[in-house]
Every structure is written in C-alpha cells, then in structure tokens.
Scaffold this motif. Structure first.
Motif, PDB file in Angstrom:
ATOM      1  N   ALA A 197      -4.783   0.528  11.604  1.00 47.88           N
ATOM      2  CA  ALA A 197      -5.598   0.945  12.750  1.00 47.88           C
ATOM      3  C   ALA A 197      -7.038   1.223  12.337  1.00 47.88           C
ATOM      4  CB  ALA A 197      -4.988   2.185  13.390  1.00 47.88           C
ATOM      5  N   LEU A 198      -7.237   1.674  11.097  1.00 48.33           N
ATOM      6  CA  LEU A 198      -8.581   2.004  10.611  1.00 48.33           C
ATOM      7  C   LEU A 198      -9.213   0.855   9.831  1.00 48.33           C
ATOM      8  CD1 LEU A 198      -7.925   5.669   9.387  1.00 48.33           C
ATOM      9  CD2 LEU A 198      -8.797   4.917  11.599  1.00 48.33           C
ATOM     10  N   LYS A 199      -8.655  -0.342   9.968  1.00 52.45           N
ATOM     11  CA  LYS A 199      -9.137  -1.494   9.213  1.00 52.45           C
ATOM     12  C   LYS A 199     -10.233  -2.224   9.993  1.00 52.45           C
ATOM     13  CE  LYS A 199      -6.133  -3.618   6.755  1.00 52.45           C
ATOM     14  NZ  LYS A 199      -4.980  -4.449   6.318  1.00 52.45           N
ATOM     15  N   PHE A 200     -11.252  -2.645   9.267  1.00 50.15           N
ATOM     16  CA  PHE A 200     -12.335  -3.430   9.856  1.00 50.15           C
ATOM     17  C   PHE A 200     -12.788  -4.456   8.822  1.00 50.15           C
ATOM     18  CE2 PHE A 200     -16.924  -4.131  10.637  1.00 50.15           C
ATOM     19  CZ  PHE A 200     -16.839  -4.667  11.917  1.00 50.15           C
ATOM     20  N   LYS A 201     -12.708  -5.732   9.184  1.00 50.52           N
ATOM     21  CA  LYS A 201     -13.051  -6.828   8.271  1.00 50.52           C
ATOM     22  C   LYS A 201     -12.286  -6.709   6.952  1.00 50.52           C
ATOM     23  CE  LYS A 201     -17.644  -7.821  10.128  1.00 50.52           C
ATOM     24  NZ  LYS A 201     -19.099  -7.913   9.839  1.00 50.52           N
ATOM     25  N   GLU A 202     -10.988  -6.567   7.085  1.00 45.24           N
ATOM     26  CA  GLU A 202     -10.062  -6.527   5.938  1.00 45.24           C
ATOM     27  C   GLU A 202     -10.266  -5.321   5.025  1.00 45.24           C
ATOM     28  OE1 GLU A 202      -7.565  -8.562   5.922  1.00 45.24           O
ATOM     29  OE2 GLU A 202      -8.413  -9.524   7.698  1.00 45.24           O
ATOM     30  N   LYS A 203     -11.090  -4.370   5.443  1.00 47.15           N
ATOM     31  CA  LYS A 203     -11.271  -3.141   4.678  1.00 47.15           C
ATOM     32  C   LYS A 203     -10.893  -1.957   5.550  1.00 47.15           C
ATOM     33  CE  LYS A 203     -14.943  -4.720   1.566  1.00 47.15           C
ATOM     34  NZ  LYS A 203     -16.327  -4.457   1.065  1.00 47.15           N
ATOM     35  N   SER A 204     -10.172  -1.002   4.958  1.00 42.88           N
ATOM     36  CA  SER A 204      -9.724   0.170   5.709  1.00 42.88           C
ATOM     37  C   SER A 204     -10.338   1.440   5.124  1.00 42.88           C
ATOM     38  CB  SER A 204      -8.196   0.272   5.670  1.00 42.88           C
ATOM     39  OG  SER A 204      -7.759   1.392   6.417  1.00 42.88           O
ATOM     40  N   ASP A 205     -10.458   2.454   5.961  1.00 46.23           N
ATOM     41  CA  ASP A 205     -11.014   3.731   5.496  1.00 46.23           C
ATOM     42  C   ASP A 205     -10.071   4.454   4.548  1.00 46.23           C
ATOM     43  OD1 ASP A 205     -13.378   3.492   6.990  1.00 46.23           O
ATOM     44  OD2 ASP A 205     -12.362   4.207   8.797  1.00 46.23           O
ATOM     45  N   ILE A 206      -8.788   4.117   4.590  1.00 45.40           N
ATOM     46  CA  ILE A 206      -7.800   4.783   3.733  1.00 45.40           C
ATOM     47  C   ILE A 206      -6.908   3.750   3.063  1.00 45.40           C
ATOM     48  CG2 ILE A 206      -7.764   6.884   5.156  1.00 45.40           C
ATOM     49  CD1 ILE A 206      -5.065   5.849   6.268  1.00 45.40           C
ATOM     50  N   ASP A 207      -6.247   4.176   2.022  1.00 45.30           N
ATOM     51  CA  ASP A 207      -5.228   3.364   1.365  1.00 45.30           C
ATOM     52  C   ASP A 207      -3.867   3.977   1.687  1.00 45.30           C
ATOM     53  OD1 ASP A 207      -3.337   2.947  -1.157  1.00 45.30           O
ATOM     54  OD2 ASP A 207      -4.767   1.265  -1.095  1.00 45.30           O
ATOM     55  N   ALA A 208      -2.982   3.205   2.291  1.00 40.72           N
ATOM     56  CA  ALA A 208      -1.709   3.723   2.787  1.00 40.72           C
ATOM     57  C   ALA A 208      -0.857   4.309   1.671  1.00 40.72           C
ATOM     58  CB  ALA A 208      -0.946   2.625   3.527  1.00 40.72           C
ATOM     59  N   GLU A 209      -0.739   3.627   0.539  1.00 41.31           N
ATOM     60  CA  GLU A 209       0.100   4.104  -0.559  1.00 41.31           C
ATOM     61  C   GLU A 209      -0.444   5.406  -1.144  1.00 41.31           C
ATOM     62  OE1 GLU A 209       2.998   3.009  -1.478  1.00 41.31           O
ATOM     63  OE2 GLU A 209       2.977   1.391   0.004  1.00 41.31           O
ATOM     64  N   GLU A 210      -1.774   5.467  -1.289  1.00 40.60           N
ATOM     65  CA  GLU A 210      -2.377   6.690  -1.814  1.00 40.60           C
ATOM     66  C   GLU A 210      -2.224   7.847  -0.828  1.00 40.60           C
ATOM     67  OE1 GLU A 210      -6.379   6.011  -2.941  1.00 40.60           O
ATOM     68  OE2 GLU A 210      -5.899   4.470  -4.442  1.00 40.60           O
ATOM     69  N   LEU A 211      -2.385   7.556   0.465  1.00 43.46           N
ATOM     70  CA  LEU A 211      -2.205   8.589   1.482  1.00 43.46           C
ATOM     71  C   LEU A 211      -0.775   9.119   1.457  1.00 43.46           C
ATOM     72  CD1 LEU A 211      -3.206  10.217   3.940  1.00 43.46           C
ATOM     73  CD2 LEU A 211      -2.588   8.274   5.384  1.00 43.46           C
ATOM     74  N   TYR A 212       0.184   8.223   1.318  1.00 50.29           N
ATOM     75  CA  TYR A 212       1.594   8.631   1.245  1.00 50.29           C
ATOM     76  C   TYR A 212       1.819   9.569   0.062  1.00 50.29           C
ATOM     77  CZ  TYR A 212       6.555   8.237   0.082  1.00 50.29           C
ATOM     78  OH  TYR A 212       7.862   8.517  -0.254  1.00 50.29           O
ATOM     79  N   THR A 213       1.271   9.209  -1.108  1.00 47.51           N
ATOM     80  CA  THR A 213       1.430  10.037  -2.306  1.00 47.51           C
ATOM     81  C   THR A 213       0.776  11.402  -2.115  1.00 47.51           C
ATOM     82  OG1 THR A 213       1.390   8.040  -3.673  1.00 47.51           O
ATOM     83  CG2 THR A 213       1.022  10.140  -4.788  1.00 47.51           C
TER      84      THR A 213
END
Length: 380
Positions: free
Chosen positions: A254-270
C-alpha cells in the motif's frame, strides 16, 4: 441532509429570515433581547455546519419568546414591510405544526451529530476510535428512523399546546395532474395523509441521507483499518505470526510507489515481534507507542508505520481552521508578504497555546550562546 431536501432547505431559510429581521436593526435587536433572555439567535454560516446546531437550538428552546418578539416587532416597527413579515412569521410559519415538528427533529439529529463531531476533533482521536464513534452514530440513526418520528410528534404537541397552536399537519390542496393519452385510467397515484407525507418525504428522506453518508465514511475508515489495524496495541497482542506477516506485506504494498516502499515488510515484522516482547501494557493508543519508539531509536520501520497512521485525518476540521487563520493573516495590508513569513505567522497563530507556554528567556540565552560561538570562530 438539509441541501438534499426541499423542505429542509426551506426550513433553514426560514430560520435565517427570523434572524435577519432582528439583526438588521438595533431597535429590533433590543426587542429580541427584552423577550429572549437565555441565548440570542444565531446566524447560519455556509462554511460552518455547526452554526445550524446553534441556530436551531436557540429557536427550539425559546420558541414562545421568539414568537412574542416577532409579534412585538409587527406591532411597533415603522417599516410596514418588516412589520408585515414579522407578523407573518409569528402567526403562520411559527404557528405551523409542521415547523414545530421540523424543529424538534433537526434539534435531536444535529445535537447528537455535533457531540460525535466534537469527539472526532479531539487531539487524541485516531482511526480505531473514529470507527467506533461513527458506528455508534450509524446505529443511532437506524434506531431513530424507527422511533424518532413518533417521539418528535409527542414533543411537538407539547410545544404546540404551550403556543396555543392546533397540533395537526395542514392538509394541502391536491393538484390533479393531467393524464397523458397513453396512461390507463385505472392507474391510481399513491396518496398520503399530511402526516404520512411529512414522514415519508421529509423525515425518512433526511435520515436515510444521513445514514448513507455515514456508511460511506465508515467504509473509508474500514479500509484504513484493514491496512493499519494490526499496529494498534490491543490488536498486536496475541496476533498469529502468519497474520502479522501478511499484514506487514499488505502495508508495504500500500505504501509502494514506483517499486519503492516506505517500509520493508520483513523488517517491520521483526521489529513488531521484538516490540511485543517489551513491557508495553501501559500503551493504549498509537501516540504513546510512537513516543516510546522514538526514544529507543531502533525501530525505523515501525516508527514510519505509526507516523503514517497518525497522519490519517479523522476529520477536516483542523484544516478548515488553518484556512480560516490564513484568511485572517493574508489581509489587504499584507499583500506583499513573502511565503516564509506568511507560513511562520500562520504557525504562530495556529499553535498559539504552545507559544504562550514557551520560556523566552531560555530561548534568548541559547541564541546568544550560539551567536557568541560563531563570532569567536570568525575572529579566530
């Protein structure tokens, strides 16, 4: 609600006419003050819907006094047109049972909506609580649709007795519509009584319009809840690992724009798994969590997620107030003000409470120390 219904627009137009009669003359305003002691009449404002609450409240709670003031204007005013209009308003419009019922309905509806609106404008309000408040408001309108009209009739009859008005809806003359050549003579139009016509085409219409608008807002907030709901403290605790991970990936997309996101899902999970192991029982809302994460400074993805969550506007009231401040600042005499100064003055005006709590002496000392250091470096 009012703008979608002809009778609703006419009702608030009538409210404004009553106010205008008194506001256009200091003598007539004195007559109003002599008769209406509790609270004065309020004008409607196009940019502030809350003004309708205050306008209806002033009329509803002081109907007898307002009517007496209008009758007095009709007797004493030297302007024949104004005197005639005041008498007509007092005897016809305010003497109409339909007007009394409308006043009771609008007072009940707007008063409840205003209470919820004030809650949504509080500083600690966020999406999770906003969903609960709007859901309660939707349930209120569902219940009000079933029982509100009969209760409004009962209350309006009590007011009518006090005013000496016959508590019945005026029966309007039916206009026979000319039939077209291809219409069957057996087809009959549905005819209502005056009371039933008022209930169907006025009461139910505005209540259904309100419910429909609230359902739209509720669905928008539900979408936000699907994206950010998992980071709320009460939802995060005890959440299954696979559900938490899928929620993190959904937020990353949802926070992705031009293949770049404001967060990293795996890091956020950790980070959230580590956060769960900490003593976080005292956190009841996302604001407290964000303050805690900023102090620790090793939860970058979680901090970004909470900051974005807290910037989702629950209402547009703060933005409207900001524009009101800008209008006060950007006057004719300040037409040449540059953007930086304008933004600074706006911030000072909007955050005036914070500004008043600042110790100026400490700021001046800090500025003087920094300036002295800079001067010594230049001399050296």
């Amino acid at each position: 609600m009012a703008n979608k219904c002809v009778k609703g627009k006419n009702y608030f137009g009538l409210i404004q006419r009553i106010y205008t009669i008194f506001a256009n003359s200091t003598k007539r305003w004195e007559i109003l003050k002599d008769n209406v002691k509790a609270s004065s009449l309020k004008s409607l404002c196009q940019t502030r819907w809350e003004s309708r609450v205050e306008s209806v409240k002033a009329i509803k709670l002081q109907l007898v006094d307002v009517r007496e003031a209008l009758l007095e204007v009709g007797e004493k005013d030297n302007d024949a047109a104004v005197a005639s209009e005041a008498t007509s308003l007092a005897e016809k419009e305010l003497g109409d049972f339909e007007f009394l019922v409308s006043t009771v309905i609008w007072y009940q509806v707007l008063n409840y909506v205003n209470i919820v609106s004030k809650k949504l404008q509080s500083k600690d309000m966020h999406v999770d609580n906003a969903i609960k408040e709007i859901n309660k408001l939707i349930e209120y309108f569902k219940d009000y649709r079933e029982t509100g009209f009969s209760n409004a009739i009962i209350e309006a009859k009590e007011i009518a007795i006090e005013l000496g008005i016959e508590p019945i809806f005026p029966q309007k003359r039916l206009i026979q519509r000319k039939r077209r050549f291809d219409e069957s003579s057996s087809s009959e139009e549905v005819s209502f009584t005056a009371e039933e016509n008022f209930r169907v085409n006025y009461f139910l219409y505005i209540v259904d319009q309100a419910s429909s608008s609230l359902e739209t807002i509720f669905e928008q907030f539900k979408e936000y809840d699907k994206l950010f709901g998992f980071v709320f403290p009460h939802n995060l605790k005890g959440m299954e690992d696979k559900d938490l991970k899928s929620s993190c990936h959904r937020l990353e997309n949802a926070l992705k724009f031009k293949e770049k996101s404001d967060i990293d899902a795996e890091e956020l999970y950790t980070e959230l798994k580590v956060f769960e192991t900490l003593d976080t029982n005292e956190f009841s809302n996302p604001i407290d969590v964000l303050k805690f994460l900023k102090e620790l400074d090793y939860f970058p993805n979680a901090s970004i997620a909470y900051r974005i969550l807290l910037t989702i506007p629950v209402t547009v009231a703060s933005a409207e107030r900001s524009f009101s401040k800008l209008k006060l600042l950007k006057s004719y005499l300040r037409s040449t003000m540059n953007q930086q100064r304008f933004s600074g003055l706006a911030m000072i005006s909007i955050e005036n409470e914070i500004l008043e709590s600042i110790e100026y002496d400490e700021l001046i000392n800090q500025f003087a120390i920094k300036n002295a250091r800079r001067a010594s470096r230049i001399v050296g």
